[in-house]
Design an enzyme around this catalytic site. Structure first.
Site, PDB file in Angstrom:
ATOM      1  N   HIS A 254       0.835  -1.208   0.000  1.00 17.90           N
ATOM      2  CA  HIS A 254       0.000   0.000   0.000  1.00 17.90           C
ATOM      3  C   HIS A 254       0.873   1.263   0.000  1.00 17.90           C
ATOM      4  O   HIS A 254       0.676   2.167  -0.833  1.00 17.90           O
ATOM      5  CB  HIS A 254      -0.904  -0.014   1.234  1.00 17.90           C
ATOM      6  CG  HIS A 254      -1.818   1.165   1.357  1.00 17.90           C
ATOM      7  ND1 HIS A 254      -3.132   1.127   0.949  1.00 17.90           N
ATOM      8  CD2 HIS A 254      -1.619   2.415   1.837  1.00 17.90           C
ATOM      9  CE1 HIS A 254      -3.698   2.302   1.176  1.00 17.90           C
ATOM     10  NE2 HIS A 254      -2.788   3.097   1.710  1.00 17.90           N
ATOM     11  N   GLU A 255       1.827   1.330   0.912  1.00 14.66           N
ATOM     12  CA  GLU A 255       2.670   2.521   0.992  1.00 14.66           C
ATOM     13  C   GLU A 255       3.602   2.630  -0.208  1.00 14.66           C
ATOM     14  O   GLU A 255       3.945   3.736  -0.634  1.00 14.66           O
ATOM     15  CB  GLU A 255       3.466   2.518   2.303  1.00 14.66           C
ATOM     16  CG  GLU A 255       2.607   2.528   3.562  1.00 14.66           C
ATOM     17  CD  GLU A 255       1.558   3.629   3.606  1.00 14.66           C
ATOM     18  OE1 GLU A 255       1.767   4.679   2.978  1.00 14.66           O
ATOM     19  OE2 GLU A 255       0.525   3.428   4.272  1.00 14.66           O
ATOM     20  N   HIS A 258       1.820   4.580  -2.828  1.00 21.19           N
ATOM     21  CA  HIS A 258       1.991   6.023  -2.615  1.00 21.19           C
ATOM     22  C   HIS A 258       3.382   6.474  -3.072  1.00 21.19           C
ATOM     23  O   HIS A 258       3.537   7.489  -3.767  1.00 21.19           O
ATOM     24  CB  HIS A 258       1.834   6.352  -1.132  1.00 21.19           C
ATOM     25  CG  HIS A 258       0.430   6.347  -0.631  1.00 21.19           C
ATOM     26  ND1 HIS A 258      -0.565   7.150  -1.171  1.00 21.19           N
ATOM     27  CD2 HIS A 258      -0.153   5.666   0.388  1.00 21.19           C
ATOM     28  CE1 HIS A 258      -1.696   6.949  -0.502  1.00 21.19           C
ATOM     29  NE2 HIS A 258      -1.479   6.050   0.437  1.00 21.19           N
ATOM     30  N   GLU A 284      -4.452   7.833  -3.161  1.00 24.01           N
ATOM     31  CA  GLU A 284      -4.996   6.604  -2.623  1.00 24.01           C
ATOM     32  C   GLU A 284      -5.354   5.616  -3.727  1.00 24.01           C
ATOM     33  O   GLU A 284      -5.289   4.400  -3.532  1.00 24.01           O
ATOM     34  CB  GLU A 284      -6.215   6.904  -1.757  1.00 24.01           C
ATOM     35  CG  GLU A 284      -6.635   5.776  -0.837  1.00 24.01           C
ATOM     36  CD  GLU A 284      -5.600   5.436   0.223  1.00 24.01           C
ATOM     37  OE1 GLU A 284      -5.690   4.330   0.794  1.00 24.01           O
ATOM     38  OE2 GLU A 284      -4.688   6.253   0.486  1.00 24.01           O
TER      39      GLU A 284
END
Length: 489
Positions: A254-255, A258, A284
């Site tokens: 997830h990170e 980003h 996101e």
């Protein structure tokens, strides 16, 4: 062109100083000793005061009045600078400084209160944060909705009413799908323990598999995973749970989504207003499509299954198909960041409604815990057992990030649209993912979304990438097809 060049030279220094301020926040979450909290609050306040002064420097107004825009990039830079200038002019420097100091202290208070399961110890400083953000919202909003003024900080052009309507359209199908799933036998779940060293080693391998450039980044541990920085210095954090390695792996992916967005922005935008993601909703969308449509796909989990067996040997899951169900297990749970794809947005909608009520003054800070618990029971059908699983679980409100939560669901909506378009454009995606190769998928995202940074407005960017205005339908269709298949509905 002189005015534009002078303005951009000034802006470059402002962007660099903003990056320094961001590193103070990264250090506070990862390396800073506990005893430094009061000094760090002063440092945050000093940086906020200096950046506020730069952003309302009267020369900016003069430069904006005379600067020419010879191309789309210059026009976008001027648009972004004007937006920031006009917004910042409405916020007194004393308020900006006090917000920075208070939220720095509130973060430490939240962490302690969460660890001690003590809501009452957090409420006084949360009240101060809410009061300050209400004051800021009122200064910026004028005659418009104060919540929209805060939301605009994270998703330019969005309104609470528009997002509320979108979320109302999401809820019925999500609730119906959840009910159908929870009536079925559950897939196998992980048991046993998974050592931290193995989790972190595989986490780093996953980061590399998704294209994260560690020569311009690093991975550390934090209580709440996050990504920080832009351009040539983009850092992420993850966390480990010995009984739940998926927490580590999917927090990392997830990170990385980003971080790869920031690393993928065209370098010509470095240290300009276009050199960061255009909005938190678009940001996101990248983290969620990396984590879910790619990382939790049947193809990629078949590869991840082999990687886990290499690291942890036999961990009790018989085969790749069972592992796919295990990764995508839908079950009761309290924590938003650990929620499955079906229920995740229901967690966000709860927060969206509560924080709108807080900013509007319809909900008192002292009543927040009870309101959270009542809403959670109504939405999920079981009671919150402790504050760290309820109102104290998220860091956002301690940091004053009101208006941020709805961008998580908006990002899921954008990701649904992008996934549908990407799979049409790159038909080999699943064959590649089964080999642990994300390069074709991430290259499409970099070409159609990431490289532009702040060049286009959020909805314009998604429309350009997909050929249609964003709607919730592709996300809902994706979720129903995926989970009906897993649960044989």
């Amino acid at each position: 062109m002189t005015a534009y060049k002078d303005l951009m030279a000034f802006q470059r220094e402002t962007e660099a100083l903003s990056g320094v301020a961001g590193m103070l926040g990264w250090d506070q979450e990862t390396m800073m000793p506990d005893g430094a909290a009061d000094q760090r609050a002063e440092e945050h306040g000093a940086m906020a005061n200096m950046l506020h002064a730069r952003r309302i420097d009267p020369r900016i107004g003069d430069w904006l009045a005379t600067a020419d825009a010879p191309d789309d990039v210059a026009a976008a830079n001027l648009r972004q600078i004007k937006r920031s200038y006009e917004r910042t002019m409405k916020v007194p420097a004393t308020l900006a400084t006090e917000l920075a100091k208070t939220t720095s202290l509130a973060h430490r208070t939240w962490a302690k209160s969460r660890a001690e399961e003590d809501v009452a110890s957090f409420l006084p400083i949360l009240q101060k944060v809410v009061d300050l953000r209400r004051e800021e919202a009122a200064a910026v909003a004028g005659d418009t909705d104060p919540y929209d003024a805060l939301l605009d900080d994270y998703e330019p052009g969005a309104t609470g009413a528009e997002l509320g309507a979108m979320f109302d359209a999401l809820r019925p199908r999500l609730v119906s799908l959840r009910a159908a799933i929870l009536d079925q036998p559950a897939p196998v779940v992980l048991t046993g323990t998974f050592d931290e060293a193995g989790q972190l080693a595989l986490s780093e391998k996953l980061a590399a598999a998704f294209g994260y450039d560690l020569t311009h980044g690093r991975i550390d541990k934090a209580l709440h995973p996050f990504s920080s920085g832009s351009g040539l210095d983009v850092r992420i954090t993850t966390r480990t749970e010995e009984r739940d390695p998926f927490n580590c792996f999917y927090s990392t992916i997830h990170e990385v989504g980003h971080a790869c967005y920031e690393q993928g922005i065209d370098r010509k935008h470095l240290l300009t207003p276009l050199g960061a993601g255009v909005s938190m909703g678009v940001h996101e969308s990248q983290s969620r499509i990396y984590e879910n449509q790619l990382g939790r796909s049947e193809a990629f989990t078949s590869w991840l299954y082999g990687q886990m067996r290499d690291v942890f040997s036999d961990f009790g899951v018989a085969d790749e198909r069972a592992f796919y169900g295990c990764v995508n297990h839908v079950s009761d749970g309290f924590i938003r960041t650990e929620a499955d794809e079906v229920q995740y947005n229901l967690h966000v909608l709860l927060r969206f409604d509560l924080e709108r009520a807080l900013i509007a003054g319809d909900l008192a800070v002292g009543d927040l815990e009870a309101a959270w618990n009542d809403r959670f029971l109504a939405d999920f059908g079981y009671a919150v057992d402790k504050p760290s699983n309820g109102v104290l679980q998220d860091v956002h409100w301690s940091e004053g990030l009101f208006g941020y939560f709805p961008t998580y669901t908006l990002g899921n909506v954008y990701a649904g649209c992008l996934n549908a378009a990407m799979r049409k454009a790159v038909p080999t995606v699943d064959a590649d993912l089964a080999q642990g190769d994300t390069s074709a998928a991430t290259a499409w995202l970099r070409e159609n979304v990431q490289q532009f940074g702040g060049l286009y407005q959020p909805t314009d960017l998604i429309t350009r990438a997909t050929g249609a205005a964003p709607t919730e339908a592709p996300l809902l269709d994706y979720l129903e097809e995926k989970f009906r298949g897993i649960y044989n509905l």
